[in-house]
Design a protein around this motif. Structure first.
Motif, PDB file in Angstrom:
ATOM      1  N   ASN A 195       0.809  -1.221   0.000  1.00 49.81           N
ATOM      2  CA  ASN A 195       0.000   0.000   0.000  1.00 49.81           C
ATOM      3  C   ASN A 195       0.844   1.273   0.000  1.00 49.81           C
ATOM      4  OD1 ASN A 195      -2.553  -1.349   0.112  1.00 49.81           O
ATOM      5  ND2 ASN A 195      -2.242  -1.706   2.295  1.00 49.81           N
ATOM      6  N   PHE A 196       2.083   1.160   0.490  1.00 48.75           N
ATOM      7  CA  PHE A 196       2.970   2.317   0.567  1.00 48.75           C
ATOM      8  C   PHE A 196       4.337   1.918   0.004  1.00 48.75           C
ATOM      9  CE2 PHE A 196      -0.227   2.855   3.851  1.00 48.75           C
ATOM     10  CZ  PHE A 196      -0.637   4.169   3.659  1.00 48.75           C
ATOM     11  N   PRO A 197       4.428   1.804  -1.316  1.00 47.48           N
ATOM     12  CA  PRO A 197       5.652   1.277  -1.933  1.00 47.48           C
ATOM     13  C   PRO A 197       6.895   2.133  -1.697  1.00 47.48           C
ATOM     14  CG  PRO A 197       4.164   2.180  -3.590  1.00 47.48           C
ATOM     15  CD  PRO A 197       3.391   2.117  -2.321  1.00 47.48           C
ATOM     16  N   ASP A 198       6.726   3.411  -1.383  1.00 50.52           N
ATOM     17  CA  ASP A 198       7.877   4.282  -1.179  1.00 50.52           C
ATOM     18  C   ASP A 198       8.253   4.454   0.285  1.00 50.52           C
ATOM     19  OD1 ASP A 198       8.106   4.758  -3.921  1.00 50.52           O
ATOM     20  OD2 ASP A 198       6.642   6.394  -3.838  1.00 50.52           O
ATOM     21  N   ALA A 199       7.618   3.710   1.178  1.00 41.74           N
ATOM     22  CA  ALA A 199       7.922   3.834   2.604  1.00 41.74           C
ATOM     23  C   ALA A 199       9.382   3.484   2.870  1.00 41.74           C
ATOM     24  CB  ALA A 199       7.010   2.925   3.416  1.00 41.74           C
ATOM     25  N   VAL A 200       9.993   4.247   3.768  1.00 43.13           N
ATOM     26  CA  VAL A 200      11.398   4.062   4.127  1.00 43.13           C
ATOM     27  C   VAL A 200      11.476   3.361   5.481  1.00 43.13           C
ATOM     28  CG1 VAL A 200      13.520   5.264   4.744  1.00 43.13           C
ATOM     29  CG2 VAL A 200      12.153   6.071   2.819  1.00 43.13           C
ATOM     30  N   PHE A 201      12.374   2.374   5.583  1.00 39.38           N
ATOM     31  CA  PHE A 201      12.550   1.639   6.834  1.00 39.38           C
ATOM     32  C   PHE A 201      14.020   1.684   7.247  1.00 39.38           C
ATOM     33  CE2 PHE A 201       8.858  -0.285   4.763  1.00 39.38           C
ATOM     34  CZ  PHE A 201       7.906  -0.150   5.766  1.00 39.38           C
ATOM     35  N   LEU A 202      14.261   2.317   8.378  1.00 43.59           N
ATOM     36  CA  LEU A 202      15.596   2.463   8.948  1.00 43.59           C
ATOM     37  C   LEU A 202      15.668   1.643  10.221  1.00 43.59           C
ATOM     38  CD1 LEU A 202      18.302   3.792   9.879  1.00 43.59           C
ATOM     39  CD2 LEU A 202      16.954   5.796  10.553  1.00 43.59           C
ATOM     40  N   GLY A 203      16.549   0.661  10.250  1.00 42.30           N
ATOM     41  CA  GLY A 203      16.655  -0.210  11.411  1.00 42.30           C
ATOM     42  C   GLY A 203      17.788   0.180  12.333  1.00 42.30           C
ATOM     43  N   GLU A 204      17.501   0.221  13.634  1.00 44.76           N
ATOM     44  CA  GLU A 204      18.570   0.434  14.609  1.00 44.76           C
ATOM     45  C   GLU A 204      19.270  -0.895  14.858  1.00 44.76           C
ATOM     46  OE1 GLU A 204      19.358   2.002  19.165  1.00 44.76           O
ATOM     47  OE2 GLU A 204      17.497   0.951  18.669  1.00 44.76           O
ATOM     48  N   ILE A 205      20.568  -0.916  14.628  1.00 47.86           N
ATOM     49  CA  ILE A 205      21.362  -2.094  14.956  1.00 47.86           C
ATOM     50  C   ILE A 205      22.665  -1.637  15.591  1.00 47.86           C
ATOM     51  CG2 ILE A 205      22.242  -2.231  12.575  1.00 47.86           C
ATOM     52  CD1 ILE A 205      22.480  -5.302  13.056  1.00 47.86           C
ATOM     53  N   ILE A 206      22.913  -2.112  16.790  1.00 49.40           N
ATOM     54  CA  ILE A 206      24.146  -1.792  17.504  1.00 49.40           C
ATOM     55  C   ILE A 206      25.165  -2.904  17.303  1.00 49.40           C
ATOM     56  CG2 ILE A 206      25.135  -1.310  19.777  1.00 49.40           C
ATOM     57  CD1 ILE A 206      22.394  -0.179  20.578  1.00 49.40           C
ATOM     58  N   HIS A 207      24.698  -4.128  17.382  1.00 50.75           N
ATOM     59  CA  HIS A 207      25.567  -5.281  17.131  1.00 50.75           C
ATOM     60  C   HIS A 207      24.759  -6.329  16.381  1.00 50.75           C
ATOM     61  CE1 HIS A 207      23.311  -6.768  20.580  1.00 50.75           C
ATOM     62  NE2 HIS A 207      23.768  -5.760  21.290  1.00 50.75           N
ATOM     63  N   GLY A 208      25.441  -7.104  15.573  1.00 53.93           N
ATOM     64  CA  GLY A 208      24.757  -8.112  14.769  1.00 53.93           C
ATOM     65  C   GLY A 208      25.090  -7.979  13.303  1.00 53.93           C
ATOM     66  N   ASP A 209      24.303  -8.633  12.475  1.00 53.61           N
ATOM     67  CA  ASP A 209      24.537  -8.685  11.032  1.00 53.61           C
ATOM     68  C   ASP A 209      23.814  -7.534  10.351  1.00 53.61           C
ATOM     69  OD1 ASP A 209      24.736  -9.309   8.334  1.00 53.61           O
ATOM     70  OD2 ASP A 209      24.519 -11.462   8.650  1.00 53.61           O
ATOM     71  N   TYR A 210      24.566  -6.476  10.052  1.00 48.37           N
ATOM     72  CA  TYR A 210      23.962  -5.283   9.456  1.00 48.37           C
ATOM     73  C   TYR A 210      23.243  -5.606   8.155  1.00 48.37           C
ATOM     74  CZ  TYR A 210      26.722  -2.185  12.566  1.00 48.37           C
ATOM     75  OH  TYR A 210      27.250  -1.520  13.634  1.00 48.37           O
ATOM     76  N   LEU A 211      23.920  -6.306   7.276  1.00 45.88           N
ATOM     77  CA  LEU A 211      23.375  -6.533   5.939  1.00 45.88           C
ATOM     78  C   LEU A 211      22.192  -7.490   5.946  1.00 45.88           C
ATOM     79  CD1 LEU A 211      26.669  -6.628   3.862  1.00 45.88           C
ATOM     80  CD2 LEU A 211      24.970  -4.796   3.938  1.00 45.88           C
ATOM     81  N   ALA A 212      22.138  -8.398   6.901  1.00 44.16           N
ATOM     82  CA  ALA A 212      21.016  -9.332   6.952  1.00 44.16           C
ATOM     83  C   ALA A 212      19.701  -8.590   7.192  1.00 44.16           C
ATOM     84  CB  ALA A 212      21.229 -10.383   8.036  1.00 44.16           C
ATOM     85  N   LEU A 213      19.738  -7.562   8.055  1.00 47.95           N
ATOM     86  CA  LEU A 213      18.524  -6.803   8.298  1.00 47.95           C
ATOM     87  C   LEU A 213      18.008  -6.155   7.022  1.00 47.95           C
ATOM     88  CD1 LEU A 213      18.851  -4.880  11.698  1.00 47.95           C
ATOM     89  CD2 LEU A 213      17.068  -6.475  11.018  1.00 47.95           C
ATOM     90  N   ILE A 214      18.929  -5.757   6.151  1.00 44.92           N
ATOM     91  CA  ILE A 214      18.546  -5.115   4.905  1.00 44.92           C
ATOM     92  C   ILE A 214      18.159  -6.154   3.859  1.00 44.92           C
ATOM     93  CG2 ILE A 214      19.361  -3.656   3.007  1.00 44.92           C
ATOM     94  CD1 ILE A 214      21.170  -2.252   5.069  1.00 44.92           C
ATOM     95  N   GLU A 215      19.047  -7.085   3.629  1.00 47.93           N
ATOM     96  CA  GLU A 215      18.863  -8.024   2.511  1.00 47.93           C
ATOM     97  C   GLU A 215      17.834  -9.101   2.812  1.00 47.93           C
ATOM     98  OE1 GLU A 215      23.365  -7.478   0.676  1.00 47.93           O
ATOM     99  OE2 GLU A 215      22.885  -9.273   1.839  1.00 47.93           O
ATOM    100  N   GLU A 216      17.730  -9.517   4.072  1.00 49.83           N
ATOM    101  CA  GLU A 216      16.757 -10.544   4.432  1.00 49.83           C
ATOM    102  C   GLU A 216      15.523  -9.963   5.121  1.00 49.83           C
ATOM    103  OE1 GLU A 216      18.632 -13.694   6.658  1.00 49.83           O
ATOM    104  OE2 GLU A 216      20.535 -13.392   5.581  1.00 49.83           O
TER     105      GLU A 216
END
Length: 405
Positions: A195-216
């Motif tokens: 419904n909102f194809p242009d919505a932006v999602f910014l994830g807070e990550i301090i430790h862990g797999d940065y790219l997994a949150l984005i790619e997966e």
């Protein structure tokens, strides 16, 4: 995504900036108010600084600091009501400013109605320990973890996100996104984008797999805490080897995703308190020469000071009230404001920097040089910490920048 290719965010913590009481406020007659409107006089300031987005901390009804949510659909009464929110969004949009809200979807305040409903039923969207009590998040008894395996949690988060997206926001900062399963984020972001194809999602990550949150997980960007730490630590310790290593990591990340970059936020000591005025100026220079999606924590552009304390009020020094208008700011920080405007101007004239690559060309303890390249362009950066703090920038179009502090 066009917004992510040019956005520079002014990050503000509304409860603090607007002077709202944080603790023991429910019975105070002066606690409720229309404080959200206190941000409106700052919008022209944000535009003049060069930013085109507001990254707002929590604004929903909560028990204390905003991260113990009681109702995701209600504006915190200390800040105002729906009308105050609508006015702020309209004023922001009239100036070309996008707005991202802070969503706390890993846990709830223990006073949230879902917590009691889950306890009464013995199961539900809130995690329960063996004794039937809500499971506290990281030992905080006032925060109850959500059970992200319960479909009702995904339904709630989607409903909340779409409600406020429909009210005009551009997207969401996802608090402690690293503590939530990536599968949950993938489902939620996928459903919302229908419904909102242009919505932006910014994830807070301090430790862990940065790219997994984005790619997966389907997020657009995540907080680059590795880079944040290396910037201030390398300046403080006169050890550019640490920053060189972090820049190599940042380049690896940037090859696959856009990272959210910063040198300060509402949870950490002010950059000027960590490394002094000269170090803070150098940190800002580094921030705006690197690929990524940069944000400025409100007040850092004025060289505000603030260090984390102890106990329940530990974060208060990091989240001060702003003056009623920018005209009431002290002139002491004007030089830092002018520097930020100049650096943002450089970035605006070279938008390719957002998705560029970084290569280290020389390193020693007090000196670092690196090249930033993208879209057939090049920026050469030389930084020194001794015998003086300096930054030299040379763009391939002939534009240069040199400062010493």
């Amino acid at each position: 995504m066009p917004l992510l290719d040019h956005a520079i965010w002014w990050h503000v913590y509304p409860l603090g900036a607007a002077g709202a009481p944080v603790r023991d406020w429910r019975d105070r007659p002066d606690a409720h108010g229309h404080r959200l409107g206190r941000l409106t006089p700052w919008l022209d300031y944000v535009v003049e600084l060069g930013c085109d987005g507001l990254l707002l901390g929590p604004i929903f009804d909560s028990a204390t600091h905003g991260y113990d949510t009681l109702d995701h659909f209600r504006i915190d009464p200390r800040l105002g009501d729906d009308a105050d929110f609508d006015r702020l969004i309209a004023e922001a949009h009239s100036r070309g400013l996008s707005v991202i809200l802070d969503g706390v979807f890993n846990h709830l305040g223990v006073g949230h109605p879902l917590v009691e409903r889950t306890r009464e039923a013995g199961a539900g969207p809130v995690r329960l320990d063996g004794d039937g009590r809500p499971r506290p998040w990281e030992g905080h008894g006032d925060l109850a973890e959500l059970d992200h395996s319960d479909p009702a949690v995904a339904d709630l988060v989607v409903e909340v996100m779409e409600h406020w997206l429909g009210r005009g926001i551009a997207g969401w900062r996802l608090d402690v996104a690293y503590a939530v399963p990536v599968e949950f984020w993938a489902e939620v972001t996928g459903r919302v984008r229908r419904n909102f194809p242009d919505a932006v999602f910014l994830g807070e990550i301090i430790h862990g797999d940065y790219l997994a949150l984005i790619e997966e997980g389907g997020l657009d960007t995540v907080t680059q805490y590795e880079l944040w730490k290396a910037i201030w630590s390398s300046i403080r310790d006169v050890n550019f080897w640490e920053l060189a290593h972090a820049l190599q990591r940042h380049d690896e990340f940037s090859a696959r995703a856009l990272m959210q970059t910063f040198v300060g936020n509402h949870d950490v000591d002010r950059i000027a308190s960590r490394v002094g005025d000269a170090g803070a100026a150098l940190a800002a220079t580094i921030l705006f020469t690197l690929p990524g999606l940069p944000s400025i924590y409100s007040g850092d552009e004025q060289a505000f000071r603030g260090t984390k304390g102890q106990g329940a009020a530990a974060d208060d020094p990091l989240r001060p009230a702003l003056p009623d208008t920018p005209d009431q700011l002290s002139t002491v920080g004007q030089w830092m404001y002018n520097l930020h405007r100049e650096l943002i101007g450089l970035r605006r004239r070279h938008p390719w920097l957002a998705r560029a690559r970084v290569e280290i060309t020389d390193t020693s303890n007090p000196e670092l040089t690196y090249a930033v390249t993208g879209d057939g362009h090049r920026l050469d950066v030389r930084l020194t910490l001794e015998p003086e703090v300096t930054a030299e920038l040379r763009f391939d179009d002939g534009e240069t920048f040199r400062r010493s502090w």
